[in-house]
Design a protein around this motif. Structure first.
Motif, short mmCIF file in Angstrom:
data_model
loop_
_atom_site.label_atom_id
_atom_site.label_comp_id
_atom_site.label_asym_id
_atom_site.label_seq_id
_atom_site.Cartn_x
_atom_site.Cartn_y
_atom_site.Cartn_z
N ASP B 218 -75.02 -44.60 -40.06
CA ASP B 218 -76.02 -44.90 -41.09
C ASP B 218 -76.84 -46.14 -40.74
N PHE B 219 -76.22 -47.09 -40.08
CA PHE B 219 -76.88 -48.33 -39.69
C PHE B 219 -77.53 -49.04 -40.87
N GLU B 220 -76.89 -48.91 -42.05
CA GLU B 220 -77.25 -49.80 -43.16
C GLU B 220 -76.48 -51.11 -42.97
N LEU B 221 -76.82 -52.12 -43.77
CA LEU B 221 -76.12 -53.40 -43.67
C LEU B 221 -75.11 -53.54 -44.80
N LEU B 222 -74.00 -54.15 -44.48
CA LEU B 222 -72.99 -54.54 -45.49
C LEU B 222 -72.88 -56.06 -45.44
N ALA B 223 -73.16 -56.70 -46.58
CA ALA B 223 -73.12 -58.17 -46.62
C ALA B 223 -72.15 -58.64 -47.70
N ALA B 224 -71.49 -59.76 -47.43
CA ALA B 224 -70.69 -60.44 -48.44
C ALA B 224 -71.53 -61.59 -48.99
N ILE B 225 -71.64 -61.64 -50.29
CA ILE B 225 -72.54 -62.61 -50.94
C ILE B 225 -71.84 -63.19 -52.17
N GLY B 226 -71.93 -64.49 -52.33
CA GLY B 226 -71.31 -65.16 -53.48
C GLY B 226 -71.78 -64.56 -54.79
N PRO B 227 -70.90 -64.46 -55.81
CA PRO B 227 -71.25 -63.76 -57.07
C PRO B 227 -72.34 -64.47 -57.86
N GLU B 228 -72.61 -65.74 -57.54
CA GLU B 228 -73.62 -66.50 -58.28
C GLU B 228 -75.04 -66.21 -57.77
N VAL B 229 -75.15 -65.55 -56.64
CA VAL B 229 -76.47 -65.32 -56.02
C VAL B 229 -77.15 -64.12 -56.68
N SER B 230 -78.46 -64.28 -56.97
CA SER B 230 -79.18 -63.10 -57.50
C SER B 230 -79.60 -62.23 -56.33
N LEU B 231 -79.38 -60.93 -56.50
CA LEU B 231 -79.56 -60.00 -55.39
C LEU B 231 -80.93 -59.33 -55.46
N PRO B 232 -81.49 -59.00 -54.31
CA PRO B 232 -82.71 -58.19 -54.32
C PRO B 232 -82.40 -56.81 -54.92
N ASP B 233 -83.41 -56.17 -55.52
CA ASP B 233 -83.10 -54.93 -56.26
C ASP B 233 -82.78 -53.76 -55.34
N TRP B 234 -83.05 -53.89 -54.04
CA TRP B 234 -82.70 -52.81 -53.11
C TRP B 234 -81.26 -52.94 -52.59
N ALA B 235 -80.56 -53.96 -53.02
CA ALA B 235 -79.16 -54.13 -52.57
C ALA B 235 -78.22 -53.59 -53.65
N THR B 236 -77.20 -52.86 -53.23
CA THR B 236 -76.25 -52.25 -54.17
C THR B 236 -74.87 -52.88 -54.02
N VAL B 237 -74.32 -53.36 -55.13
CA VAL B 237 -72.96 -53.90 -55.09
C VAL B 237 -71.98 -52.74 -55.02
N VAL B 238 -71.08 -52.76 -54.03
CA VAL B 238 -70.13 -51.65 -53.86
C VAL B 238 -68.68 -52.13 -53.90
N GLY B 239 -68.46 -53.44 -54.00
CA GLY B 239 -67.08 -53.91 -54.02
C GLY B 239 -67.04 -55.42 -53.90
N ARG B 240 -65.89 -55.94 -53.48
CA ARG B 240 -65.76 -57.39 -53.38
C ARG B 240 -64.65 -57.76 -52.40
N LEU B 241 -64.72 -58.97 -51.93
CA LEU B 241 -63.63 -59.52 -51.10
C LEU B 241 -62.57 -60.09 -52.03
N ILE B 242 -61.32 -59.95 -51.61
CA ILE B 242 -60.20 -60.42 -52.44
C ILE B 242 -59.23 -61.20 -51.55
N PRO B 243 -58.37 -62.00 -52.14
CA PRO B 243 -57.35 -62.67 -51.33
C PRO B 243 -56.45 -61.61 -50.67
N GLY B 244 -55.81 -62.00 -49.59
CA GLY B 244 -54.89 -61.07 -48.92
C GLY B 244 -55.53 -60.42 -47.73
N ASP B 245 -55.10 -59.22 -47.42
CA ASP B 245 -55.73 -58.51 -46.31
C ASP B 245 -55.80 -57.02 -46.60
N GLY B 246 -56.47 -56.30 -45.73
CA GLY B 246 -56.58 -54.85 -45.86
C GLY B 246 -57.74 -54.44 -46.74
N LEU B 247 -58.24 -53.23 -46.52
CA LEU B 247 -59.32 -52.66 -47.32
C LEU B 247 -58.76 -51.57 -48.21
#
Lengths: 266, 266
Positions: B218-247
C-alpha cells in the motif's frame, strides 16, 4: 537486438548527468552507484564473501576518487541466492575501507547481486569533460597488475591521490577497463583526441606492455592536467590530449600501434 | 540454513544505522537503497518496463516519505538479462515522479534487477524508534487496495503527507508489508507495544478488513503522534502505542483477533 551502448545512450536521454563516474549535486556532493553480479564480475568459487564485498566497495570508492571526492558513506542492497549465508562477511568487506556502510536492503535473487551507492564530498568535483588539447595525461600507481596476476579482486581506491589531483586536474577517470579504453572515454567526453605513449606506461611487476594498456580492474586514476602544473612525484605522465578526436597508442617512434598485433611489438 | 532475519541481524552488526527506512546523515540528509528482483518483486509478463521502473522508484521514495524527507535525487543500477531492451522505459518510469535520476550503472544479469538509491533532505528526520506509550497511531490514505486489486505495481509515495506528519510524529514507517507487520516493527523499534483497532482501518474500495490489515504494497504512512497534537483531516487514527511489547489487533470489543481466523470474523 539493442546493444549495451545503445541502452546507455537511451538511459542518458532520461537521466541527468550520466557519463561521469559519479553525479555532482549542489553543495559539492557526489553520488555514485555500482552493481556487481555473480558470474559477470566475480565468481563465488574463486573469491570469498569478504573479498567480493571489498571488491564491490572498492570499485565504487574508486568512482569517488575519480571525481576528486572524499567518500562520506555508502548504502548497499544485496540480492542473495538460496544457500548463501555470508551477508555479514560481504558487509564487512564493504566496510573494510573505513567508509561507513549506513544502510542495507536484502532480497532473494538467483545470482548474488551487490549494489552499492556511495555519497562523497568534493571541494572541486572533477568531470571527465574538462580536458583541453595540450593537457598532459597522468596516471597514479602502476598498470596491468590485475591482468598479470590473473585478477585478484583486490582494489585500492586512490582516494588521497584523487583529492590531490582533483585540485588541479581538468578531467579525471578511473582505470577500470584499461587505459586503452578509458583514455579514449576521457578524451571523447572532453571533445579532444589523445595520444598515449606505451613506453611511458608504469608497468606493474610482471605486466606486459599490452597488459598495462588493456588490462582491466587496476582502478588507478587517469587525470588530464595543464602542462604548466607541477606534478606530485607519484604521478606519471603517459601522454597528452590533442586537437581532434580518437585515442592513439604510440610506440617510442610515435608510430601508432595496433594492439591486436601488440604481442609481436613487445 | 541462516534465515533472512539472522542475515539482517548480521548486517546490522556491521552497518551503522540499519533498521530505519533510510539512513540519516549529518545536515539532515537521508539516504536509502532498495533492490527489486524479477520473479521476487515483479513479473515481466505482467508489467511493462515503465511500470516496473515506477514501482522501483515508488518504493524508494516511500522510504523517503517515511523519514519525513523530501527526495533530492536518485541513482539507479540495472542488471539486465539478454533480450531485455527497455532500459529507457525503466528509467522513464523511475523518473516519472519528477525526482531527478542523476546517474546509472548497467550490467548483465540472469534476472532483471533494479537497485535505486535515493537521497533526500529532512528538517526533522523521523526514525521508527521515537514512539512512546500513549502516542496515537495514524495512517494516510486507505489500506488493502493493492491486495484487493491483485497488486497493480502502482505506488504513490506520500511525500507531502510525510513532510507534514514529519513535523509532529515521534516515529514513522511506510506500510509495505501491511499494518499487521509494520505496526509491530514501529512498536518494537520504539520499545513499546501497540494496539491496532481493525474497525478503524480505512479500507480501500473492495478491500476486506483482512486485506486492509495484512495486504502489502500500500505504501501508505503509519506515524506515531502524541495525543495532544491536532491531526490533519486526511490522517486516520487506527490505534495507539502502549507500554510493554508486541502488537495486538483488536475487534470493536477490544478482543484480540487472530488474523489466521479473520475470514470468519469478517
Amino acid at each position: 537486438m539493442v546493444s549495451e551502448l545503445e541502452m546507455i545512450e537511451a538511459l542518458r536521454s532520461v537521466a541527468v548527468g550520466i557519463g561521469d563516474d559519479a553525479a555532482v549535486l549542489p553543495g559539492g556532493l557526489v553520488f555514485a552507484s555500482d552493481m556487481l553480479v555473480e558470474g559477470v564480475h566475480f565468481d563465488r568459487e574463486r573469491f570469498d564473501a569478504f573479498a567480493i564485498g571489498r571488491r564491490a566497495a572498492g570499485a565504487n570508492l574508486s568512482d569517488m576518487a575519480a571525481m576528486g571526492a572524499v567518500p562520506v558513506c555508502m548504502v548497499a542492497a544485496f540480492g542473495v541466492p538460496k544457500g548463501f549465508e555470508d551477508v555479514a562477511a560481504l558487509a564487512a568487506g564493504i566496510a573494510d575501507y573505513g567508509v561507513d556502510l549506513v544502510g542495507g536492503d536484502l532480497t532473494r535473487a538467483d545470482q548474488l547481486v551487490i549494489s552499492i551507492a556511495a555519497l562523497g564530498r568534493a571541494e572541486r568535483p572533477v568531470l571527465r569533460s574538462g580536458g583541453r588539447p595540450g593537457d598532459l595525461l597522468v596516471v597514479t600507481g602502476s598498470l596491468g597488475g590485475q591482468a598479470a596476476s590473473g585478477y585478484t579482486a583486490e582494489v585500492t581506491p586512490r582516494i588521497a591521490e584523487g583529492r590531490v589531483l582533483g585540485q588541479v586536474a581538468t578531467a579525471m577517470i578511473d582505470l577500470s577497463d584499461g587505459i586503452a579504453s578509458d583514455a579514449g572515454r576521457l578524451a571523447e567526453a572532453s571533445g579532444c583526441g589523445a595520444i598515449v605513449e606505451l613506453a611511458l606506461l608504469p608497468r606493474a611487476a610482471g605486466a606486459t606492455v599490452e597488459q598495462a594498456a588493456t588490462g582491466g580492474e587496476d582502478f588507478e586514476l587517469l587525470a588530464a592536467i595543464g602542462p604548466e602544473v607541477s606534478l606530485p612525484d607519484w604521478a606519471t605522465v603517459v601522454g597528452r590530449l590533442i586537437p581532434g578526436d580518437g585515442l592513439r597508442l604510440v610506440d617510442p617512434d610515435g608510430v601508432t600501434v595496433d594492439l591486436r598485433g601488440w604481442d609481436h611489438f613487445a
